[in-house]
Design a protein around this motif. Structure first.
Motif, short mmCIF file in Angstrom:
data_model
loop_
_atom_site.label_atom_id
_atom_site.label_comp_id
_atom_site.label_asym_id
_atom_site.label_seq_id
_atom_site.Cartn_x
_atom_site.Cartn_y
_atom_site.Cartn_z
N MET A 9 0.68 -1.19 -0.09
CA MET A 9 0.11 0.10 0.08
C MET A 9 0.94 1.43 0.06
SD MET A 9 -3.11 0.95 0.00
CE MET A 9 -3.98 2.50 0.10
N LEU A 10 2.00 1.09 0.79
CA LEU A 10 2.99 2.37 0.61
C LEU A 10 3.71 2.53 -0.41
CD1 LEU A 10 4.15 4.48 2.39
CD2 LEU A 10 6.07 2.97 2.91
N SER A 11 3.99 1.58 -1.35
CA SER A 11 4.38 1.89 -2.68
C SER A 11 3.62 2.24 -3.62
CB SER A 11 5.00 0.42 -3.11
OG SER A 11 4.08 -0.56 -3.27
N TYR A 12 2.20 1.74 -3.48
CA TYR A 12 1.23 2.38 -4.41
C TYR A 12 0.94 3.79 -4.17
CZ TYR A 12 -3.59 3.05 -6.21
OH TYR A 12 -4.81 3.62 -6.83
N THR A 13 0.91 4.26 -2.80
CA THR A 13 0.54 5.69 -2.54
C THR A 13 1.80 6.58 -2.80
OG1 THR A 13 -0.52 4.95 -0.35
CG2 THR A 13 0.37 7.29 -0.31
N ILE A 14 3.04 6.04 -2.80
CA ILE A 14 4.27 6.94 -3.30
C ILE A 14 4.12 7.02 -4.90
CG2 ILE A 14 6.85 6.78 -3.66
CD1 ILE A 14 6.75 5.42 -0.92
N ARG A 15 3.61 5.94 -5.66
CA ARG A 15 3.58 6.10 -7.02
C ARG A 15 2.58 7.17 -7.34
NH1 ARG A 15 4.33 0.43 -6.85
NH2 ARG A 15 1.90 0.27 -7.13
N ARG A 16 1.43 7.05 -6.67
CA ARG A 16 0.29 7.93 -6.84
C ARG A 16 0.60 9.38 -6.56
NH1 ARG A 16 -2.61 8.97 -9.14
NH2 ARG A 16 -4.51 9.28 -8.45
N LEU A 17 1.46 9.53 -5.89
CA LEU A 17 1.89 10.93 -5.17
C LEU A 17 2.84 11.57 -6.47
CD1 LEU A 17 2.59 10.52 -1.50
CD2 LEU A 17 0.61 12.18 -2.67
N LEU A 18 3.64 10.71 -6.98
CA LEU A 18 4.78 11.05 -7.81
C LEU A 18 4.16 11.35 -9.25
CD1 LEU A 18 7.59 8.48 -7.48
CD2 LEU A 18 7.43 11.04 -6.69
N LEU A 19 3.11 10.69 -9.51
CA LEU A 19 2.27 10.88 -10.95
C LEU A 19 1.53 12.27 -10.74
CD1 LEU A 19 0.39 7.53 -11.34
CD2 LEU A 19 2.31 8.87 -12.78
N LEU A 20 1.39 13.01 -9.63
CA LEU A 20 0.72 14.29 -9.20
C LEU A 20 1.69 15.30 -9.80
CD1 LEU A 20 -1.14 14.06 -6.20
CD2 LEU A 20 -1.98 13.97 -8.40
N ILE A 21 2.97 15.00 -10.10
CA ILE A 21 3.80 15.97 -10.28
C ILE A 21 3.98 16.54 -11.79
CG2 ILE A 21 6.32 16.65 -10.33
CD1 ILE A 21 7.01 14.72 -8.05
N PRO A 22 3.97 15.64 -12.70
CA PRO A 22 3.64 15.95 -14.04
C PRO A 22 2.30 16.77 -14.11
CG PRO A 22 3.72 13.63 -13.94
CD PRO A 22 4.11 14.00 -12.66
N VAL A 23 1.30 16.15 -13.70
CA VAL A 23 -0.06 16.75 -13.51
C VAL A 23 0.07 18.19 -13.36
CG1 VAL A 23 -2.41 16.45 -13.14
CG2 VAL A 23 -1.08 14.45 -13.69
N PHE A 24 0.55 18.43 -11.80
CA PHE A 24 0.71 19.76 -11.51
C PHE A 24 1.30 20.70 -12.42
CE2 PHE A 24 2.64 22.85 -9.08
CZ PHE A 24 1.91 23.54 -8.43
N LEU A 25 2.51 20.34 -12.95
CA LEU A 25 3.07 21.21 -13.99
C LEU A 25 2.25 21.59 -15.12
CD1 LEU A 25 6.54 19.69 -13.76
CD2 LEU A 25 5.89 21.68 -12.74
N VAL A 26 1.55 20.40 -15.70
CA VAL A 26 0.74 20.91 -16.86
C VAL A 26 -0.36 21.68 -16.54
CG1 VAL A 26 -0.81 19.90 -18.68
CG2 VAL A 26 1.38 18.51 -18.02
N VAL A 27 -0.98 21.52 -15.37
CA VAL A 27 -2.24 22.26 -14.96
C VAL A 27 -1.66 23.70 -14.66
CG1 VAL A 27 -3.62 22.85 -12.95
CG2 VAL A 27 -3.61 20.44 -14.15
N SER A 28 -0.50 23.83 -14.14
CA SER A 28 -0.01 25.18 -13.66
C SER A 28 0.44 26.02 -15.10
CB SER A 28 1.34 25.02 -12.87
OG SER A 28 2.23 24.59 -13.51
#
Length: 308
Positions: free
Chosen positions: A1-20
């Motif tokens: 579950m921890l590794s899944y959470t970390i991967r999902r958090l890392l996926l937010l970084i490119p999404v955040f950049l595109v949105v910004s």
């Protein structure tokens, strides 16, 4: 579950950049300039150019974006050009109103939506089912601003049960919560009903019926638990959309919040404030989606194993 959470958090970084990037470009490509609200009548072009340079608006858009992004990385939302206050202070002053309204609307739509979906599924194709689904269709197609105006006309102007506008008491929350919550309730009810009907046809449910368990107990204890998986995903998305929907509702009910702040900043072309408000709304959608995925993964190990 921890590794899944970390991967999902890392996926937010490119999404955040595109949105910004999208937010920054949309704001700066819209006709208008915040400097027009600062210069006095009769000011010379040189004076306007001086003020523009003072706020760095004469620089290339790429350089302006990189400066803004570096400030965000340091937790600095900048300073409002027209309002001349730190944007973080403006957000902190208005965000609690939006969170209160959005949280209560989400709670209202979740509880009543799931209840309506369960009642409709347990009375499949009956009169109750058709009545609930008709109400769901009506609630999902009604624009929130129009519903808000109708509620004001009936319950505030004619019946005088609730205040027309403002945020001075708990009574002022009732109509805005209903306005936002009814649309969300319709969506949750529809998803709950469909998920329960699909789950009711699975083999383990037929086995429970064969064992002689009461139908109501099967529906509420077993079918509903499995049917909540898609509902959780919808609720995660609703966290962001509720705050976004509060923009128009806050304006209709003249309530303080991110909506009123955003509309005021848009009218003044106050770039830092508009960018911060839109970024907050976008982050609410992203974090809501993340929360929904994490809850779904915690409830269903198959979701985690599919991404390992």
């Amino acid at each position: 579950m921890l590794s899944y959470t970390i991967r999902r958090l890392l996926l937010l970084i490119p999404v955040f950049l595109v949105v910004s990037i999208v937010i920054f470009l949309i704001i700066h490509l819209v006709p208008g300039d915040p400097i027009d609200n600062l210069v006095r009548v009769g000011s010379t072009p040189e004076q306007k150019a001086e003020i523009t340079a003072r706020y760095g608006l004469d620089r290339p858009l790429v350089e302006q974006y990189l400066i803004w992004l570096s400030q965000l990385a340091q937790g600095d939302l900048g300073t409002a050009i027209v309002m001349r206050r730190p944007v973080a202070d403006l957000i902190a002053q208005n965000l609690p109103y939006s969170l209160t309204l959005g949280g209560l609307a989400l709670l209202f739509s979740t509880v009543l939506g799931i209840a309506a979906g369960v009642i409709a599924a347990m009375n499949k194709e009956g009169r109750i089912d058709r009545t609930v689904m008709t109400g769901v269709l009506f609630g999902s197609t009604m624009p929130s601003f129009w519903l808000g105006l109708i509620l004001i006309l009936v319950f505030a102007v004619q019946l005088r049960w609730f205040p027309v506008s403002g945020a001075r008491s708990w009574e002022s929350l009732v109509l805005p919560v209903l306005t936002i919550g009814l649309g969300g309730m319709a969506l949750v009810a529809r998803v709950t009903r469909i998920a329960m009907l699909e789950t009711a046809g699975k083999d383990f449910v037929l086995l429970l019926h064969a064992k002689g368990l009461p139908a109501r107990r099967i529906q509420l204890r077993h079918v509903l638990r499995h049917a909540l998986l898609p509902v959780v995903t919808i609720l995660g998305l609703r966290i962001g959309w509720v705050l976004g929907g509060a923009v128009t509702v806050e304006y209709v009910f003249a309530r303080p919040g991110l909506g009123m702040l955003l509309i005021k900043a848009l009218s003044q072309h106050d770039y830092p404030v508009v960018q911060a408000c839109l970024l907050m709304l976008a982050m609410a959608v992203m974090l809501g989606t993340l929360l929904g995925d994490l809850i779904q993964a915690a409830m269903d190990p198959r979701v985690r194993s599919a991404l390992t």
